[in-house]
Design a protein around this motif. Sequence first.
Motif, PDB file in Angstrom:
ATOM      1  N   LYS A 147       0.848  -1.186   0.000  1.00  0.00           N
ATOM      2  CA  LYS A 147       0.000   0.000   0.000  1.00  0.00           C
ATOM      3  C   LYS A 147       0.883   1.234   0.000  1.00  0.00           C
ATOM      4  N   THR A 149      -6.153  -1.590  -6.247  1.00  0.00           N
ATOM      5  CA  THR A 149      -6.817  -0.345  -5.864  1.00  0.00           C
ATOM      6  C   THR A 149      -6.000   0.828  -6.377  1.00  0.00           C
ATOM      7  N   ARG A 206      -2.128  -8.104  -3.127  1.00  0.00           N
ATOM      8  CA  ARG A 206      -2.931  -6.880  -3.056  1.00  0.00           C
ATOM      9  C   ARG A 206      -2.040  -5.675  -3.318  1.00  0.00           C
ATOM     10  N   ASP A 222      -2.241  -1.508  -3.659  1.00  0.00           N
ATOM     11  CA  ASP A 222      -3.055  -0.312  -3.407  1.00  0.00           C
ATOM     12  C   ASP A 222      -2.144   0.898  -3.574  1.00  0.00           C
TER      13      ASP A 222
END
Length: 353
Positions: free
Chosen positions: A109, A164, A131, A133
């Motif tokens: 992230k 994201t 993931r 982001d």
Amino acid sequence: MKGLQILSQEQLAKSFEAIAFAPEDRLTAAAANALFNELPVSCAAAVSSFVSSETYYQRACSQLSVLGCRREEHGLSFKRMFFEIAVQDLLQKSTTLSQAVAENIFTLKLSACPHDFPLDEVCAQLPNLNRLDVKYDLESSSHVSSLERLPRALNVSSNLVSLTLQDSFLTDNDVATMFDNGSCPNCTIMNLNLAHNNITSTGLGVVVSHFLAPPTSVLCSLDMMGNKIDSQGGSLLGRALATNESLLSLNLRLNHLGDDGGSALLDCLANNVTLRYLNLSANELASLSANALVNMLESNDSLSLEAVIITSNPFSDEDEEAIKSCDRCFLDVRGGSSPGRQEMFLGKSIMPF
């Protein structure tokens, strides 16, 4: 006066970074635990190859000034939690990560990411990344280089499940750069969040063709909130969702579908059997959309919808009464009567990761 054993432990802790070894292999359990209690958390990155103690990384996590962080969001591992939070600071010092650190990064992230950040080089070092982001700081500078690197970053992240890219001033051209050249694998991404950008129906068309139209689509959640999608986008999505069997959650809040776009989307959902959560709040919907929603709820015998959020739309009193008379699923028409229900469908209960 301190005993010799305590002095030895303190000295070992002070010099451990220079003579690092796996404590569990060389010390008794009691001595290893005593070392972990003394070991400075400031050297966590340097000793990550040798220290696996959850107690040590729990202490390191307590030093991080991040509010609302939960271990459940980091695989129930304090070590992973520490490095996934600390990686942003580590990357400000060097974009080269040690293997021991990189192997503990499953979620990357990055906020206020500079336009020249070598995202592709960083992602290539993260074998377990699932993931991503990224919030680009693009408003005040050219971002050509960042958008050249992003497709390459997606291409090397073969295990990516969630992407994201919200609040990054992305345009239709940016979406085409990222997805339309085939560099982004659609076979693994299950959660796509492009909320709060400058994407119109043209950019949405790229997303639809890449992630929703193919029969191999695995996309479960699409968040396009706060963009500039008009009635054409509603028609595009409707046609795709008439046959799509993967999407569970769709958020179009704060767009410009209009009554024509909303009704076109809802008409097509009469044939959808998988969608469970739909948010069409603040889209200028009116009677056409209200009628389409009621007809869809009454005619779809295989309906999977569990919640439809359509607050802040200019429905008439008659429209609202007609909508509220349906009991096939939870319907929030105007006042946000059950905000907790909306959070449930946006949260992990609907997502398999």
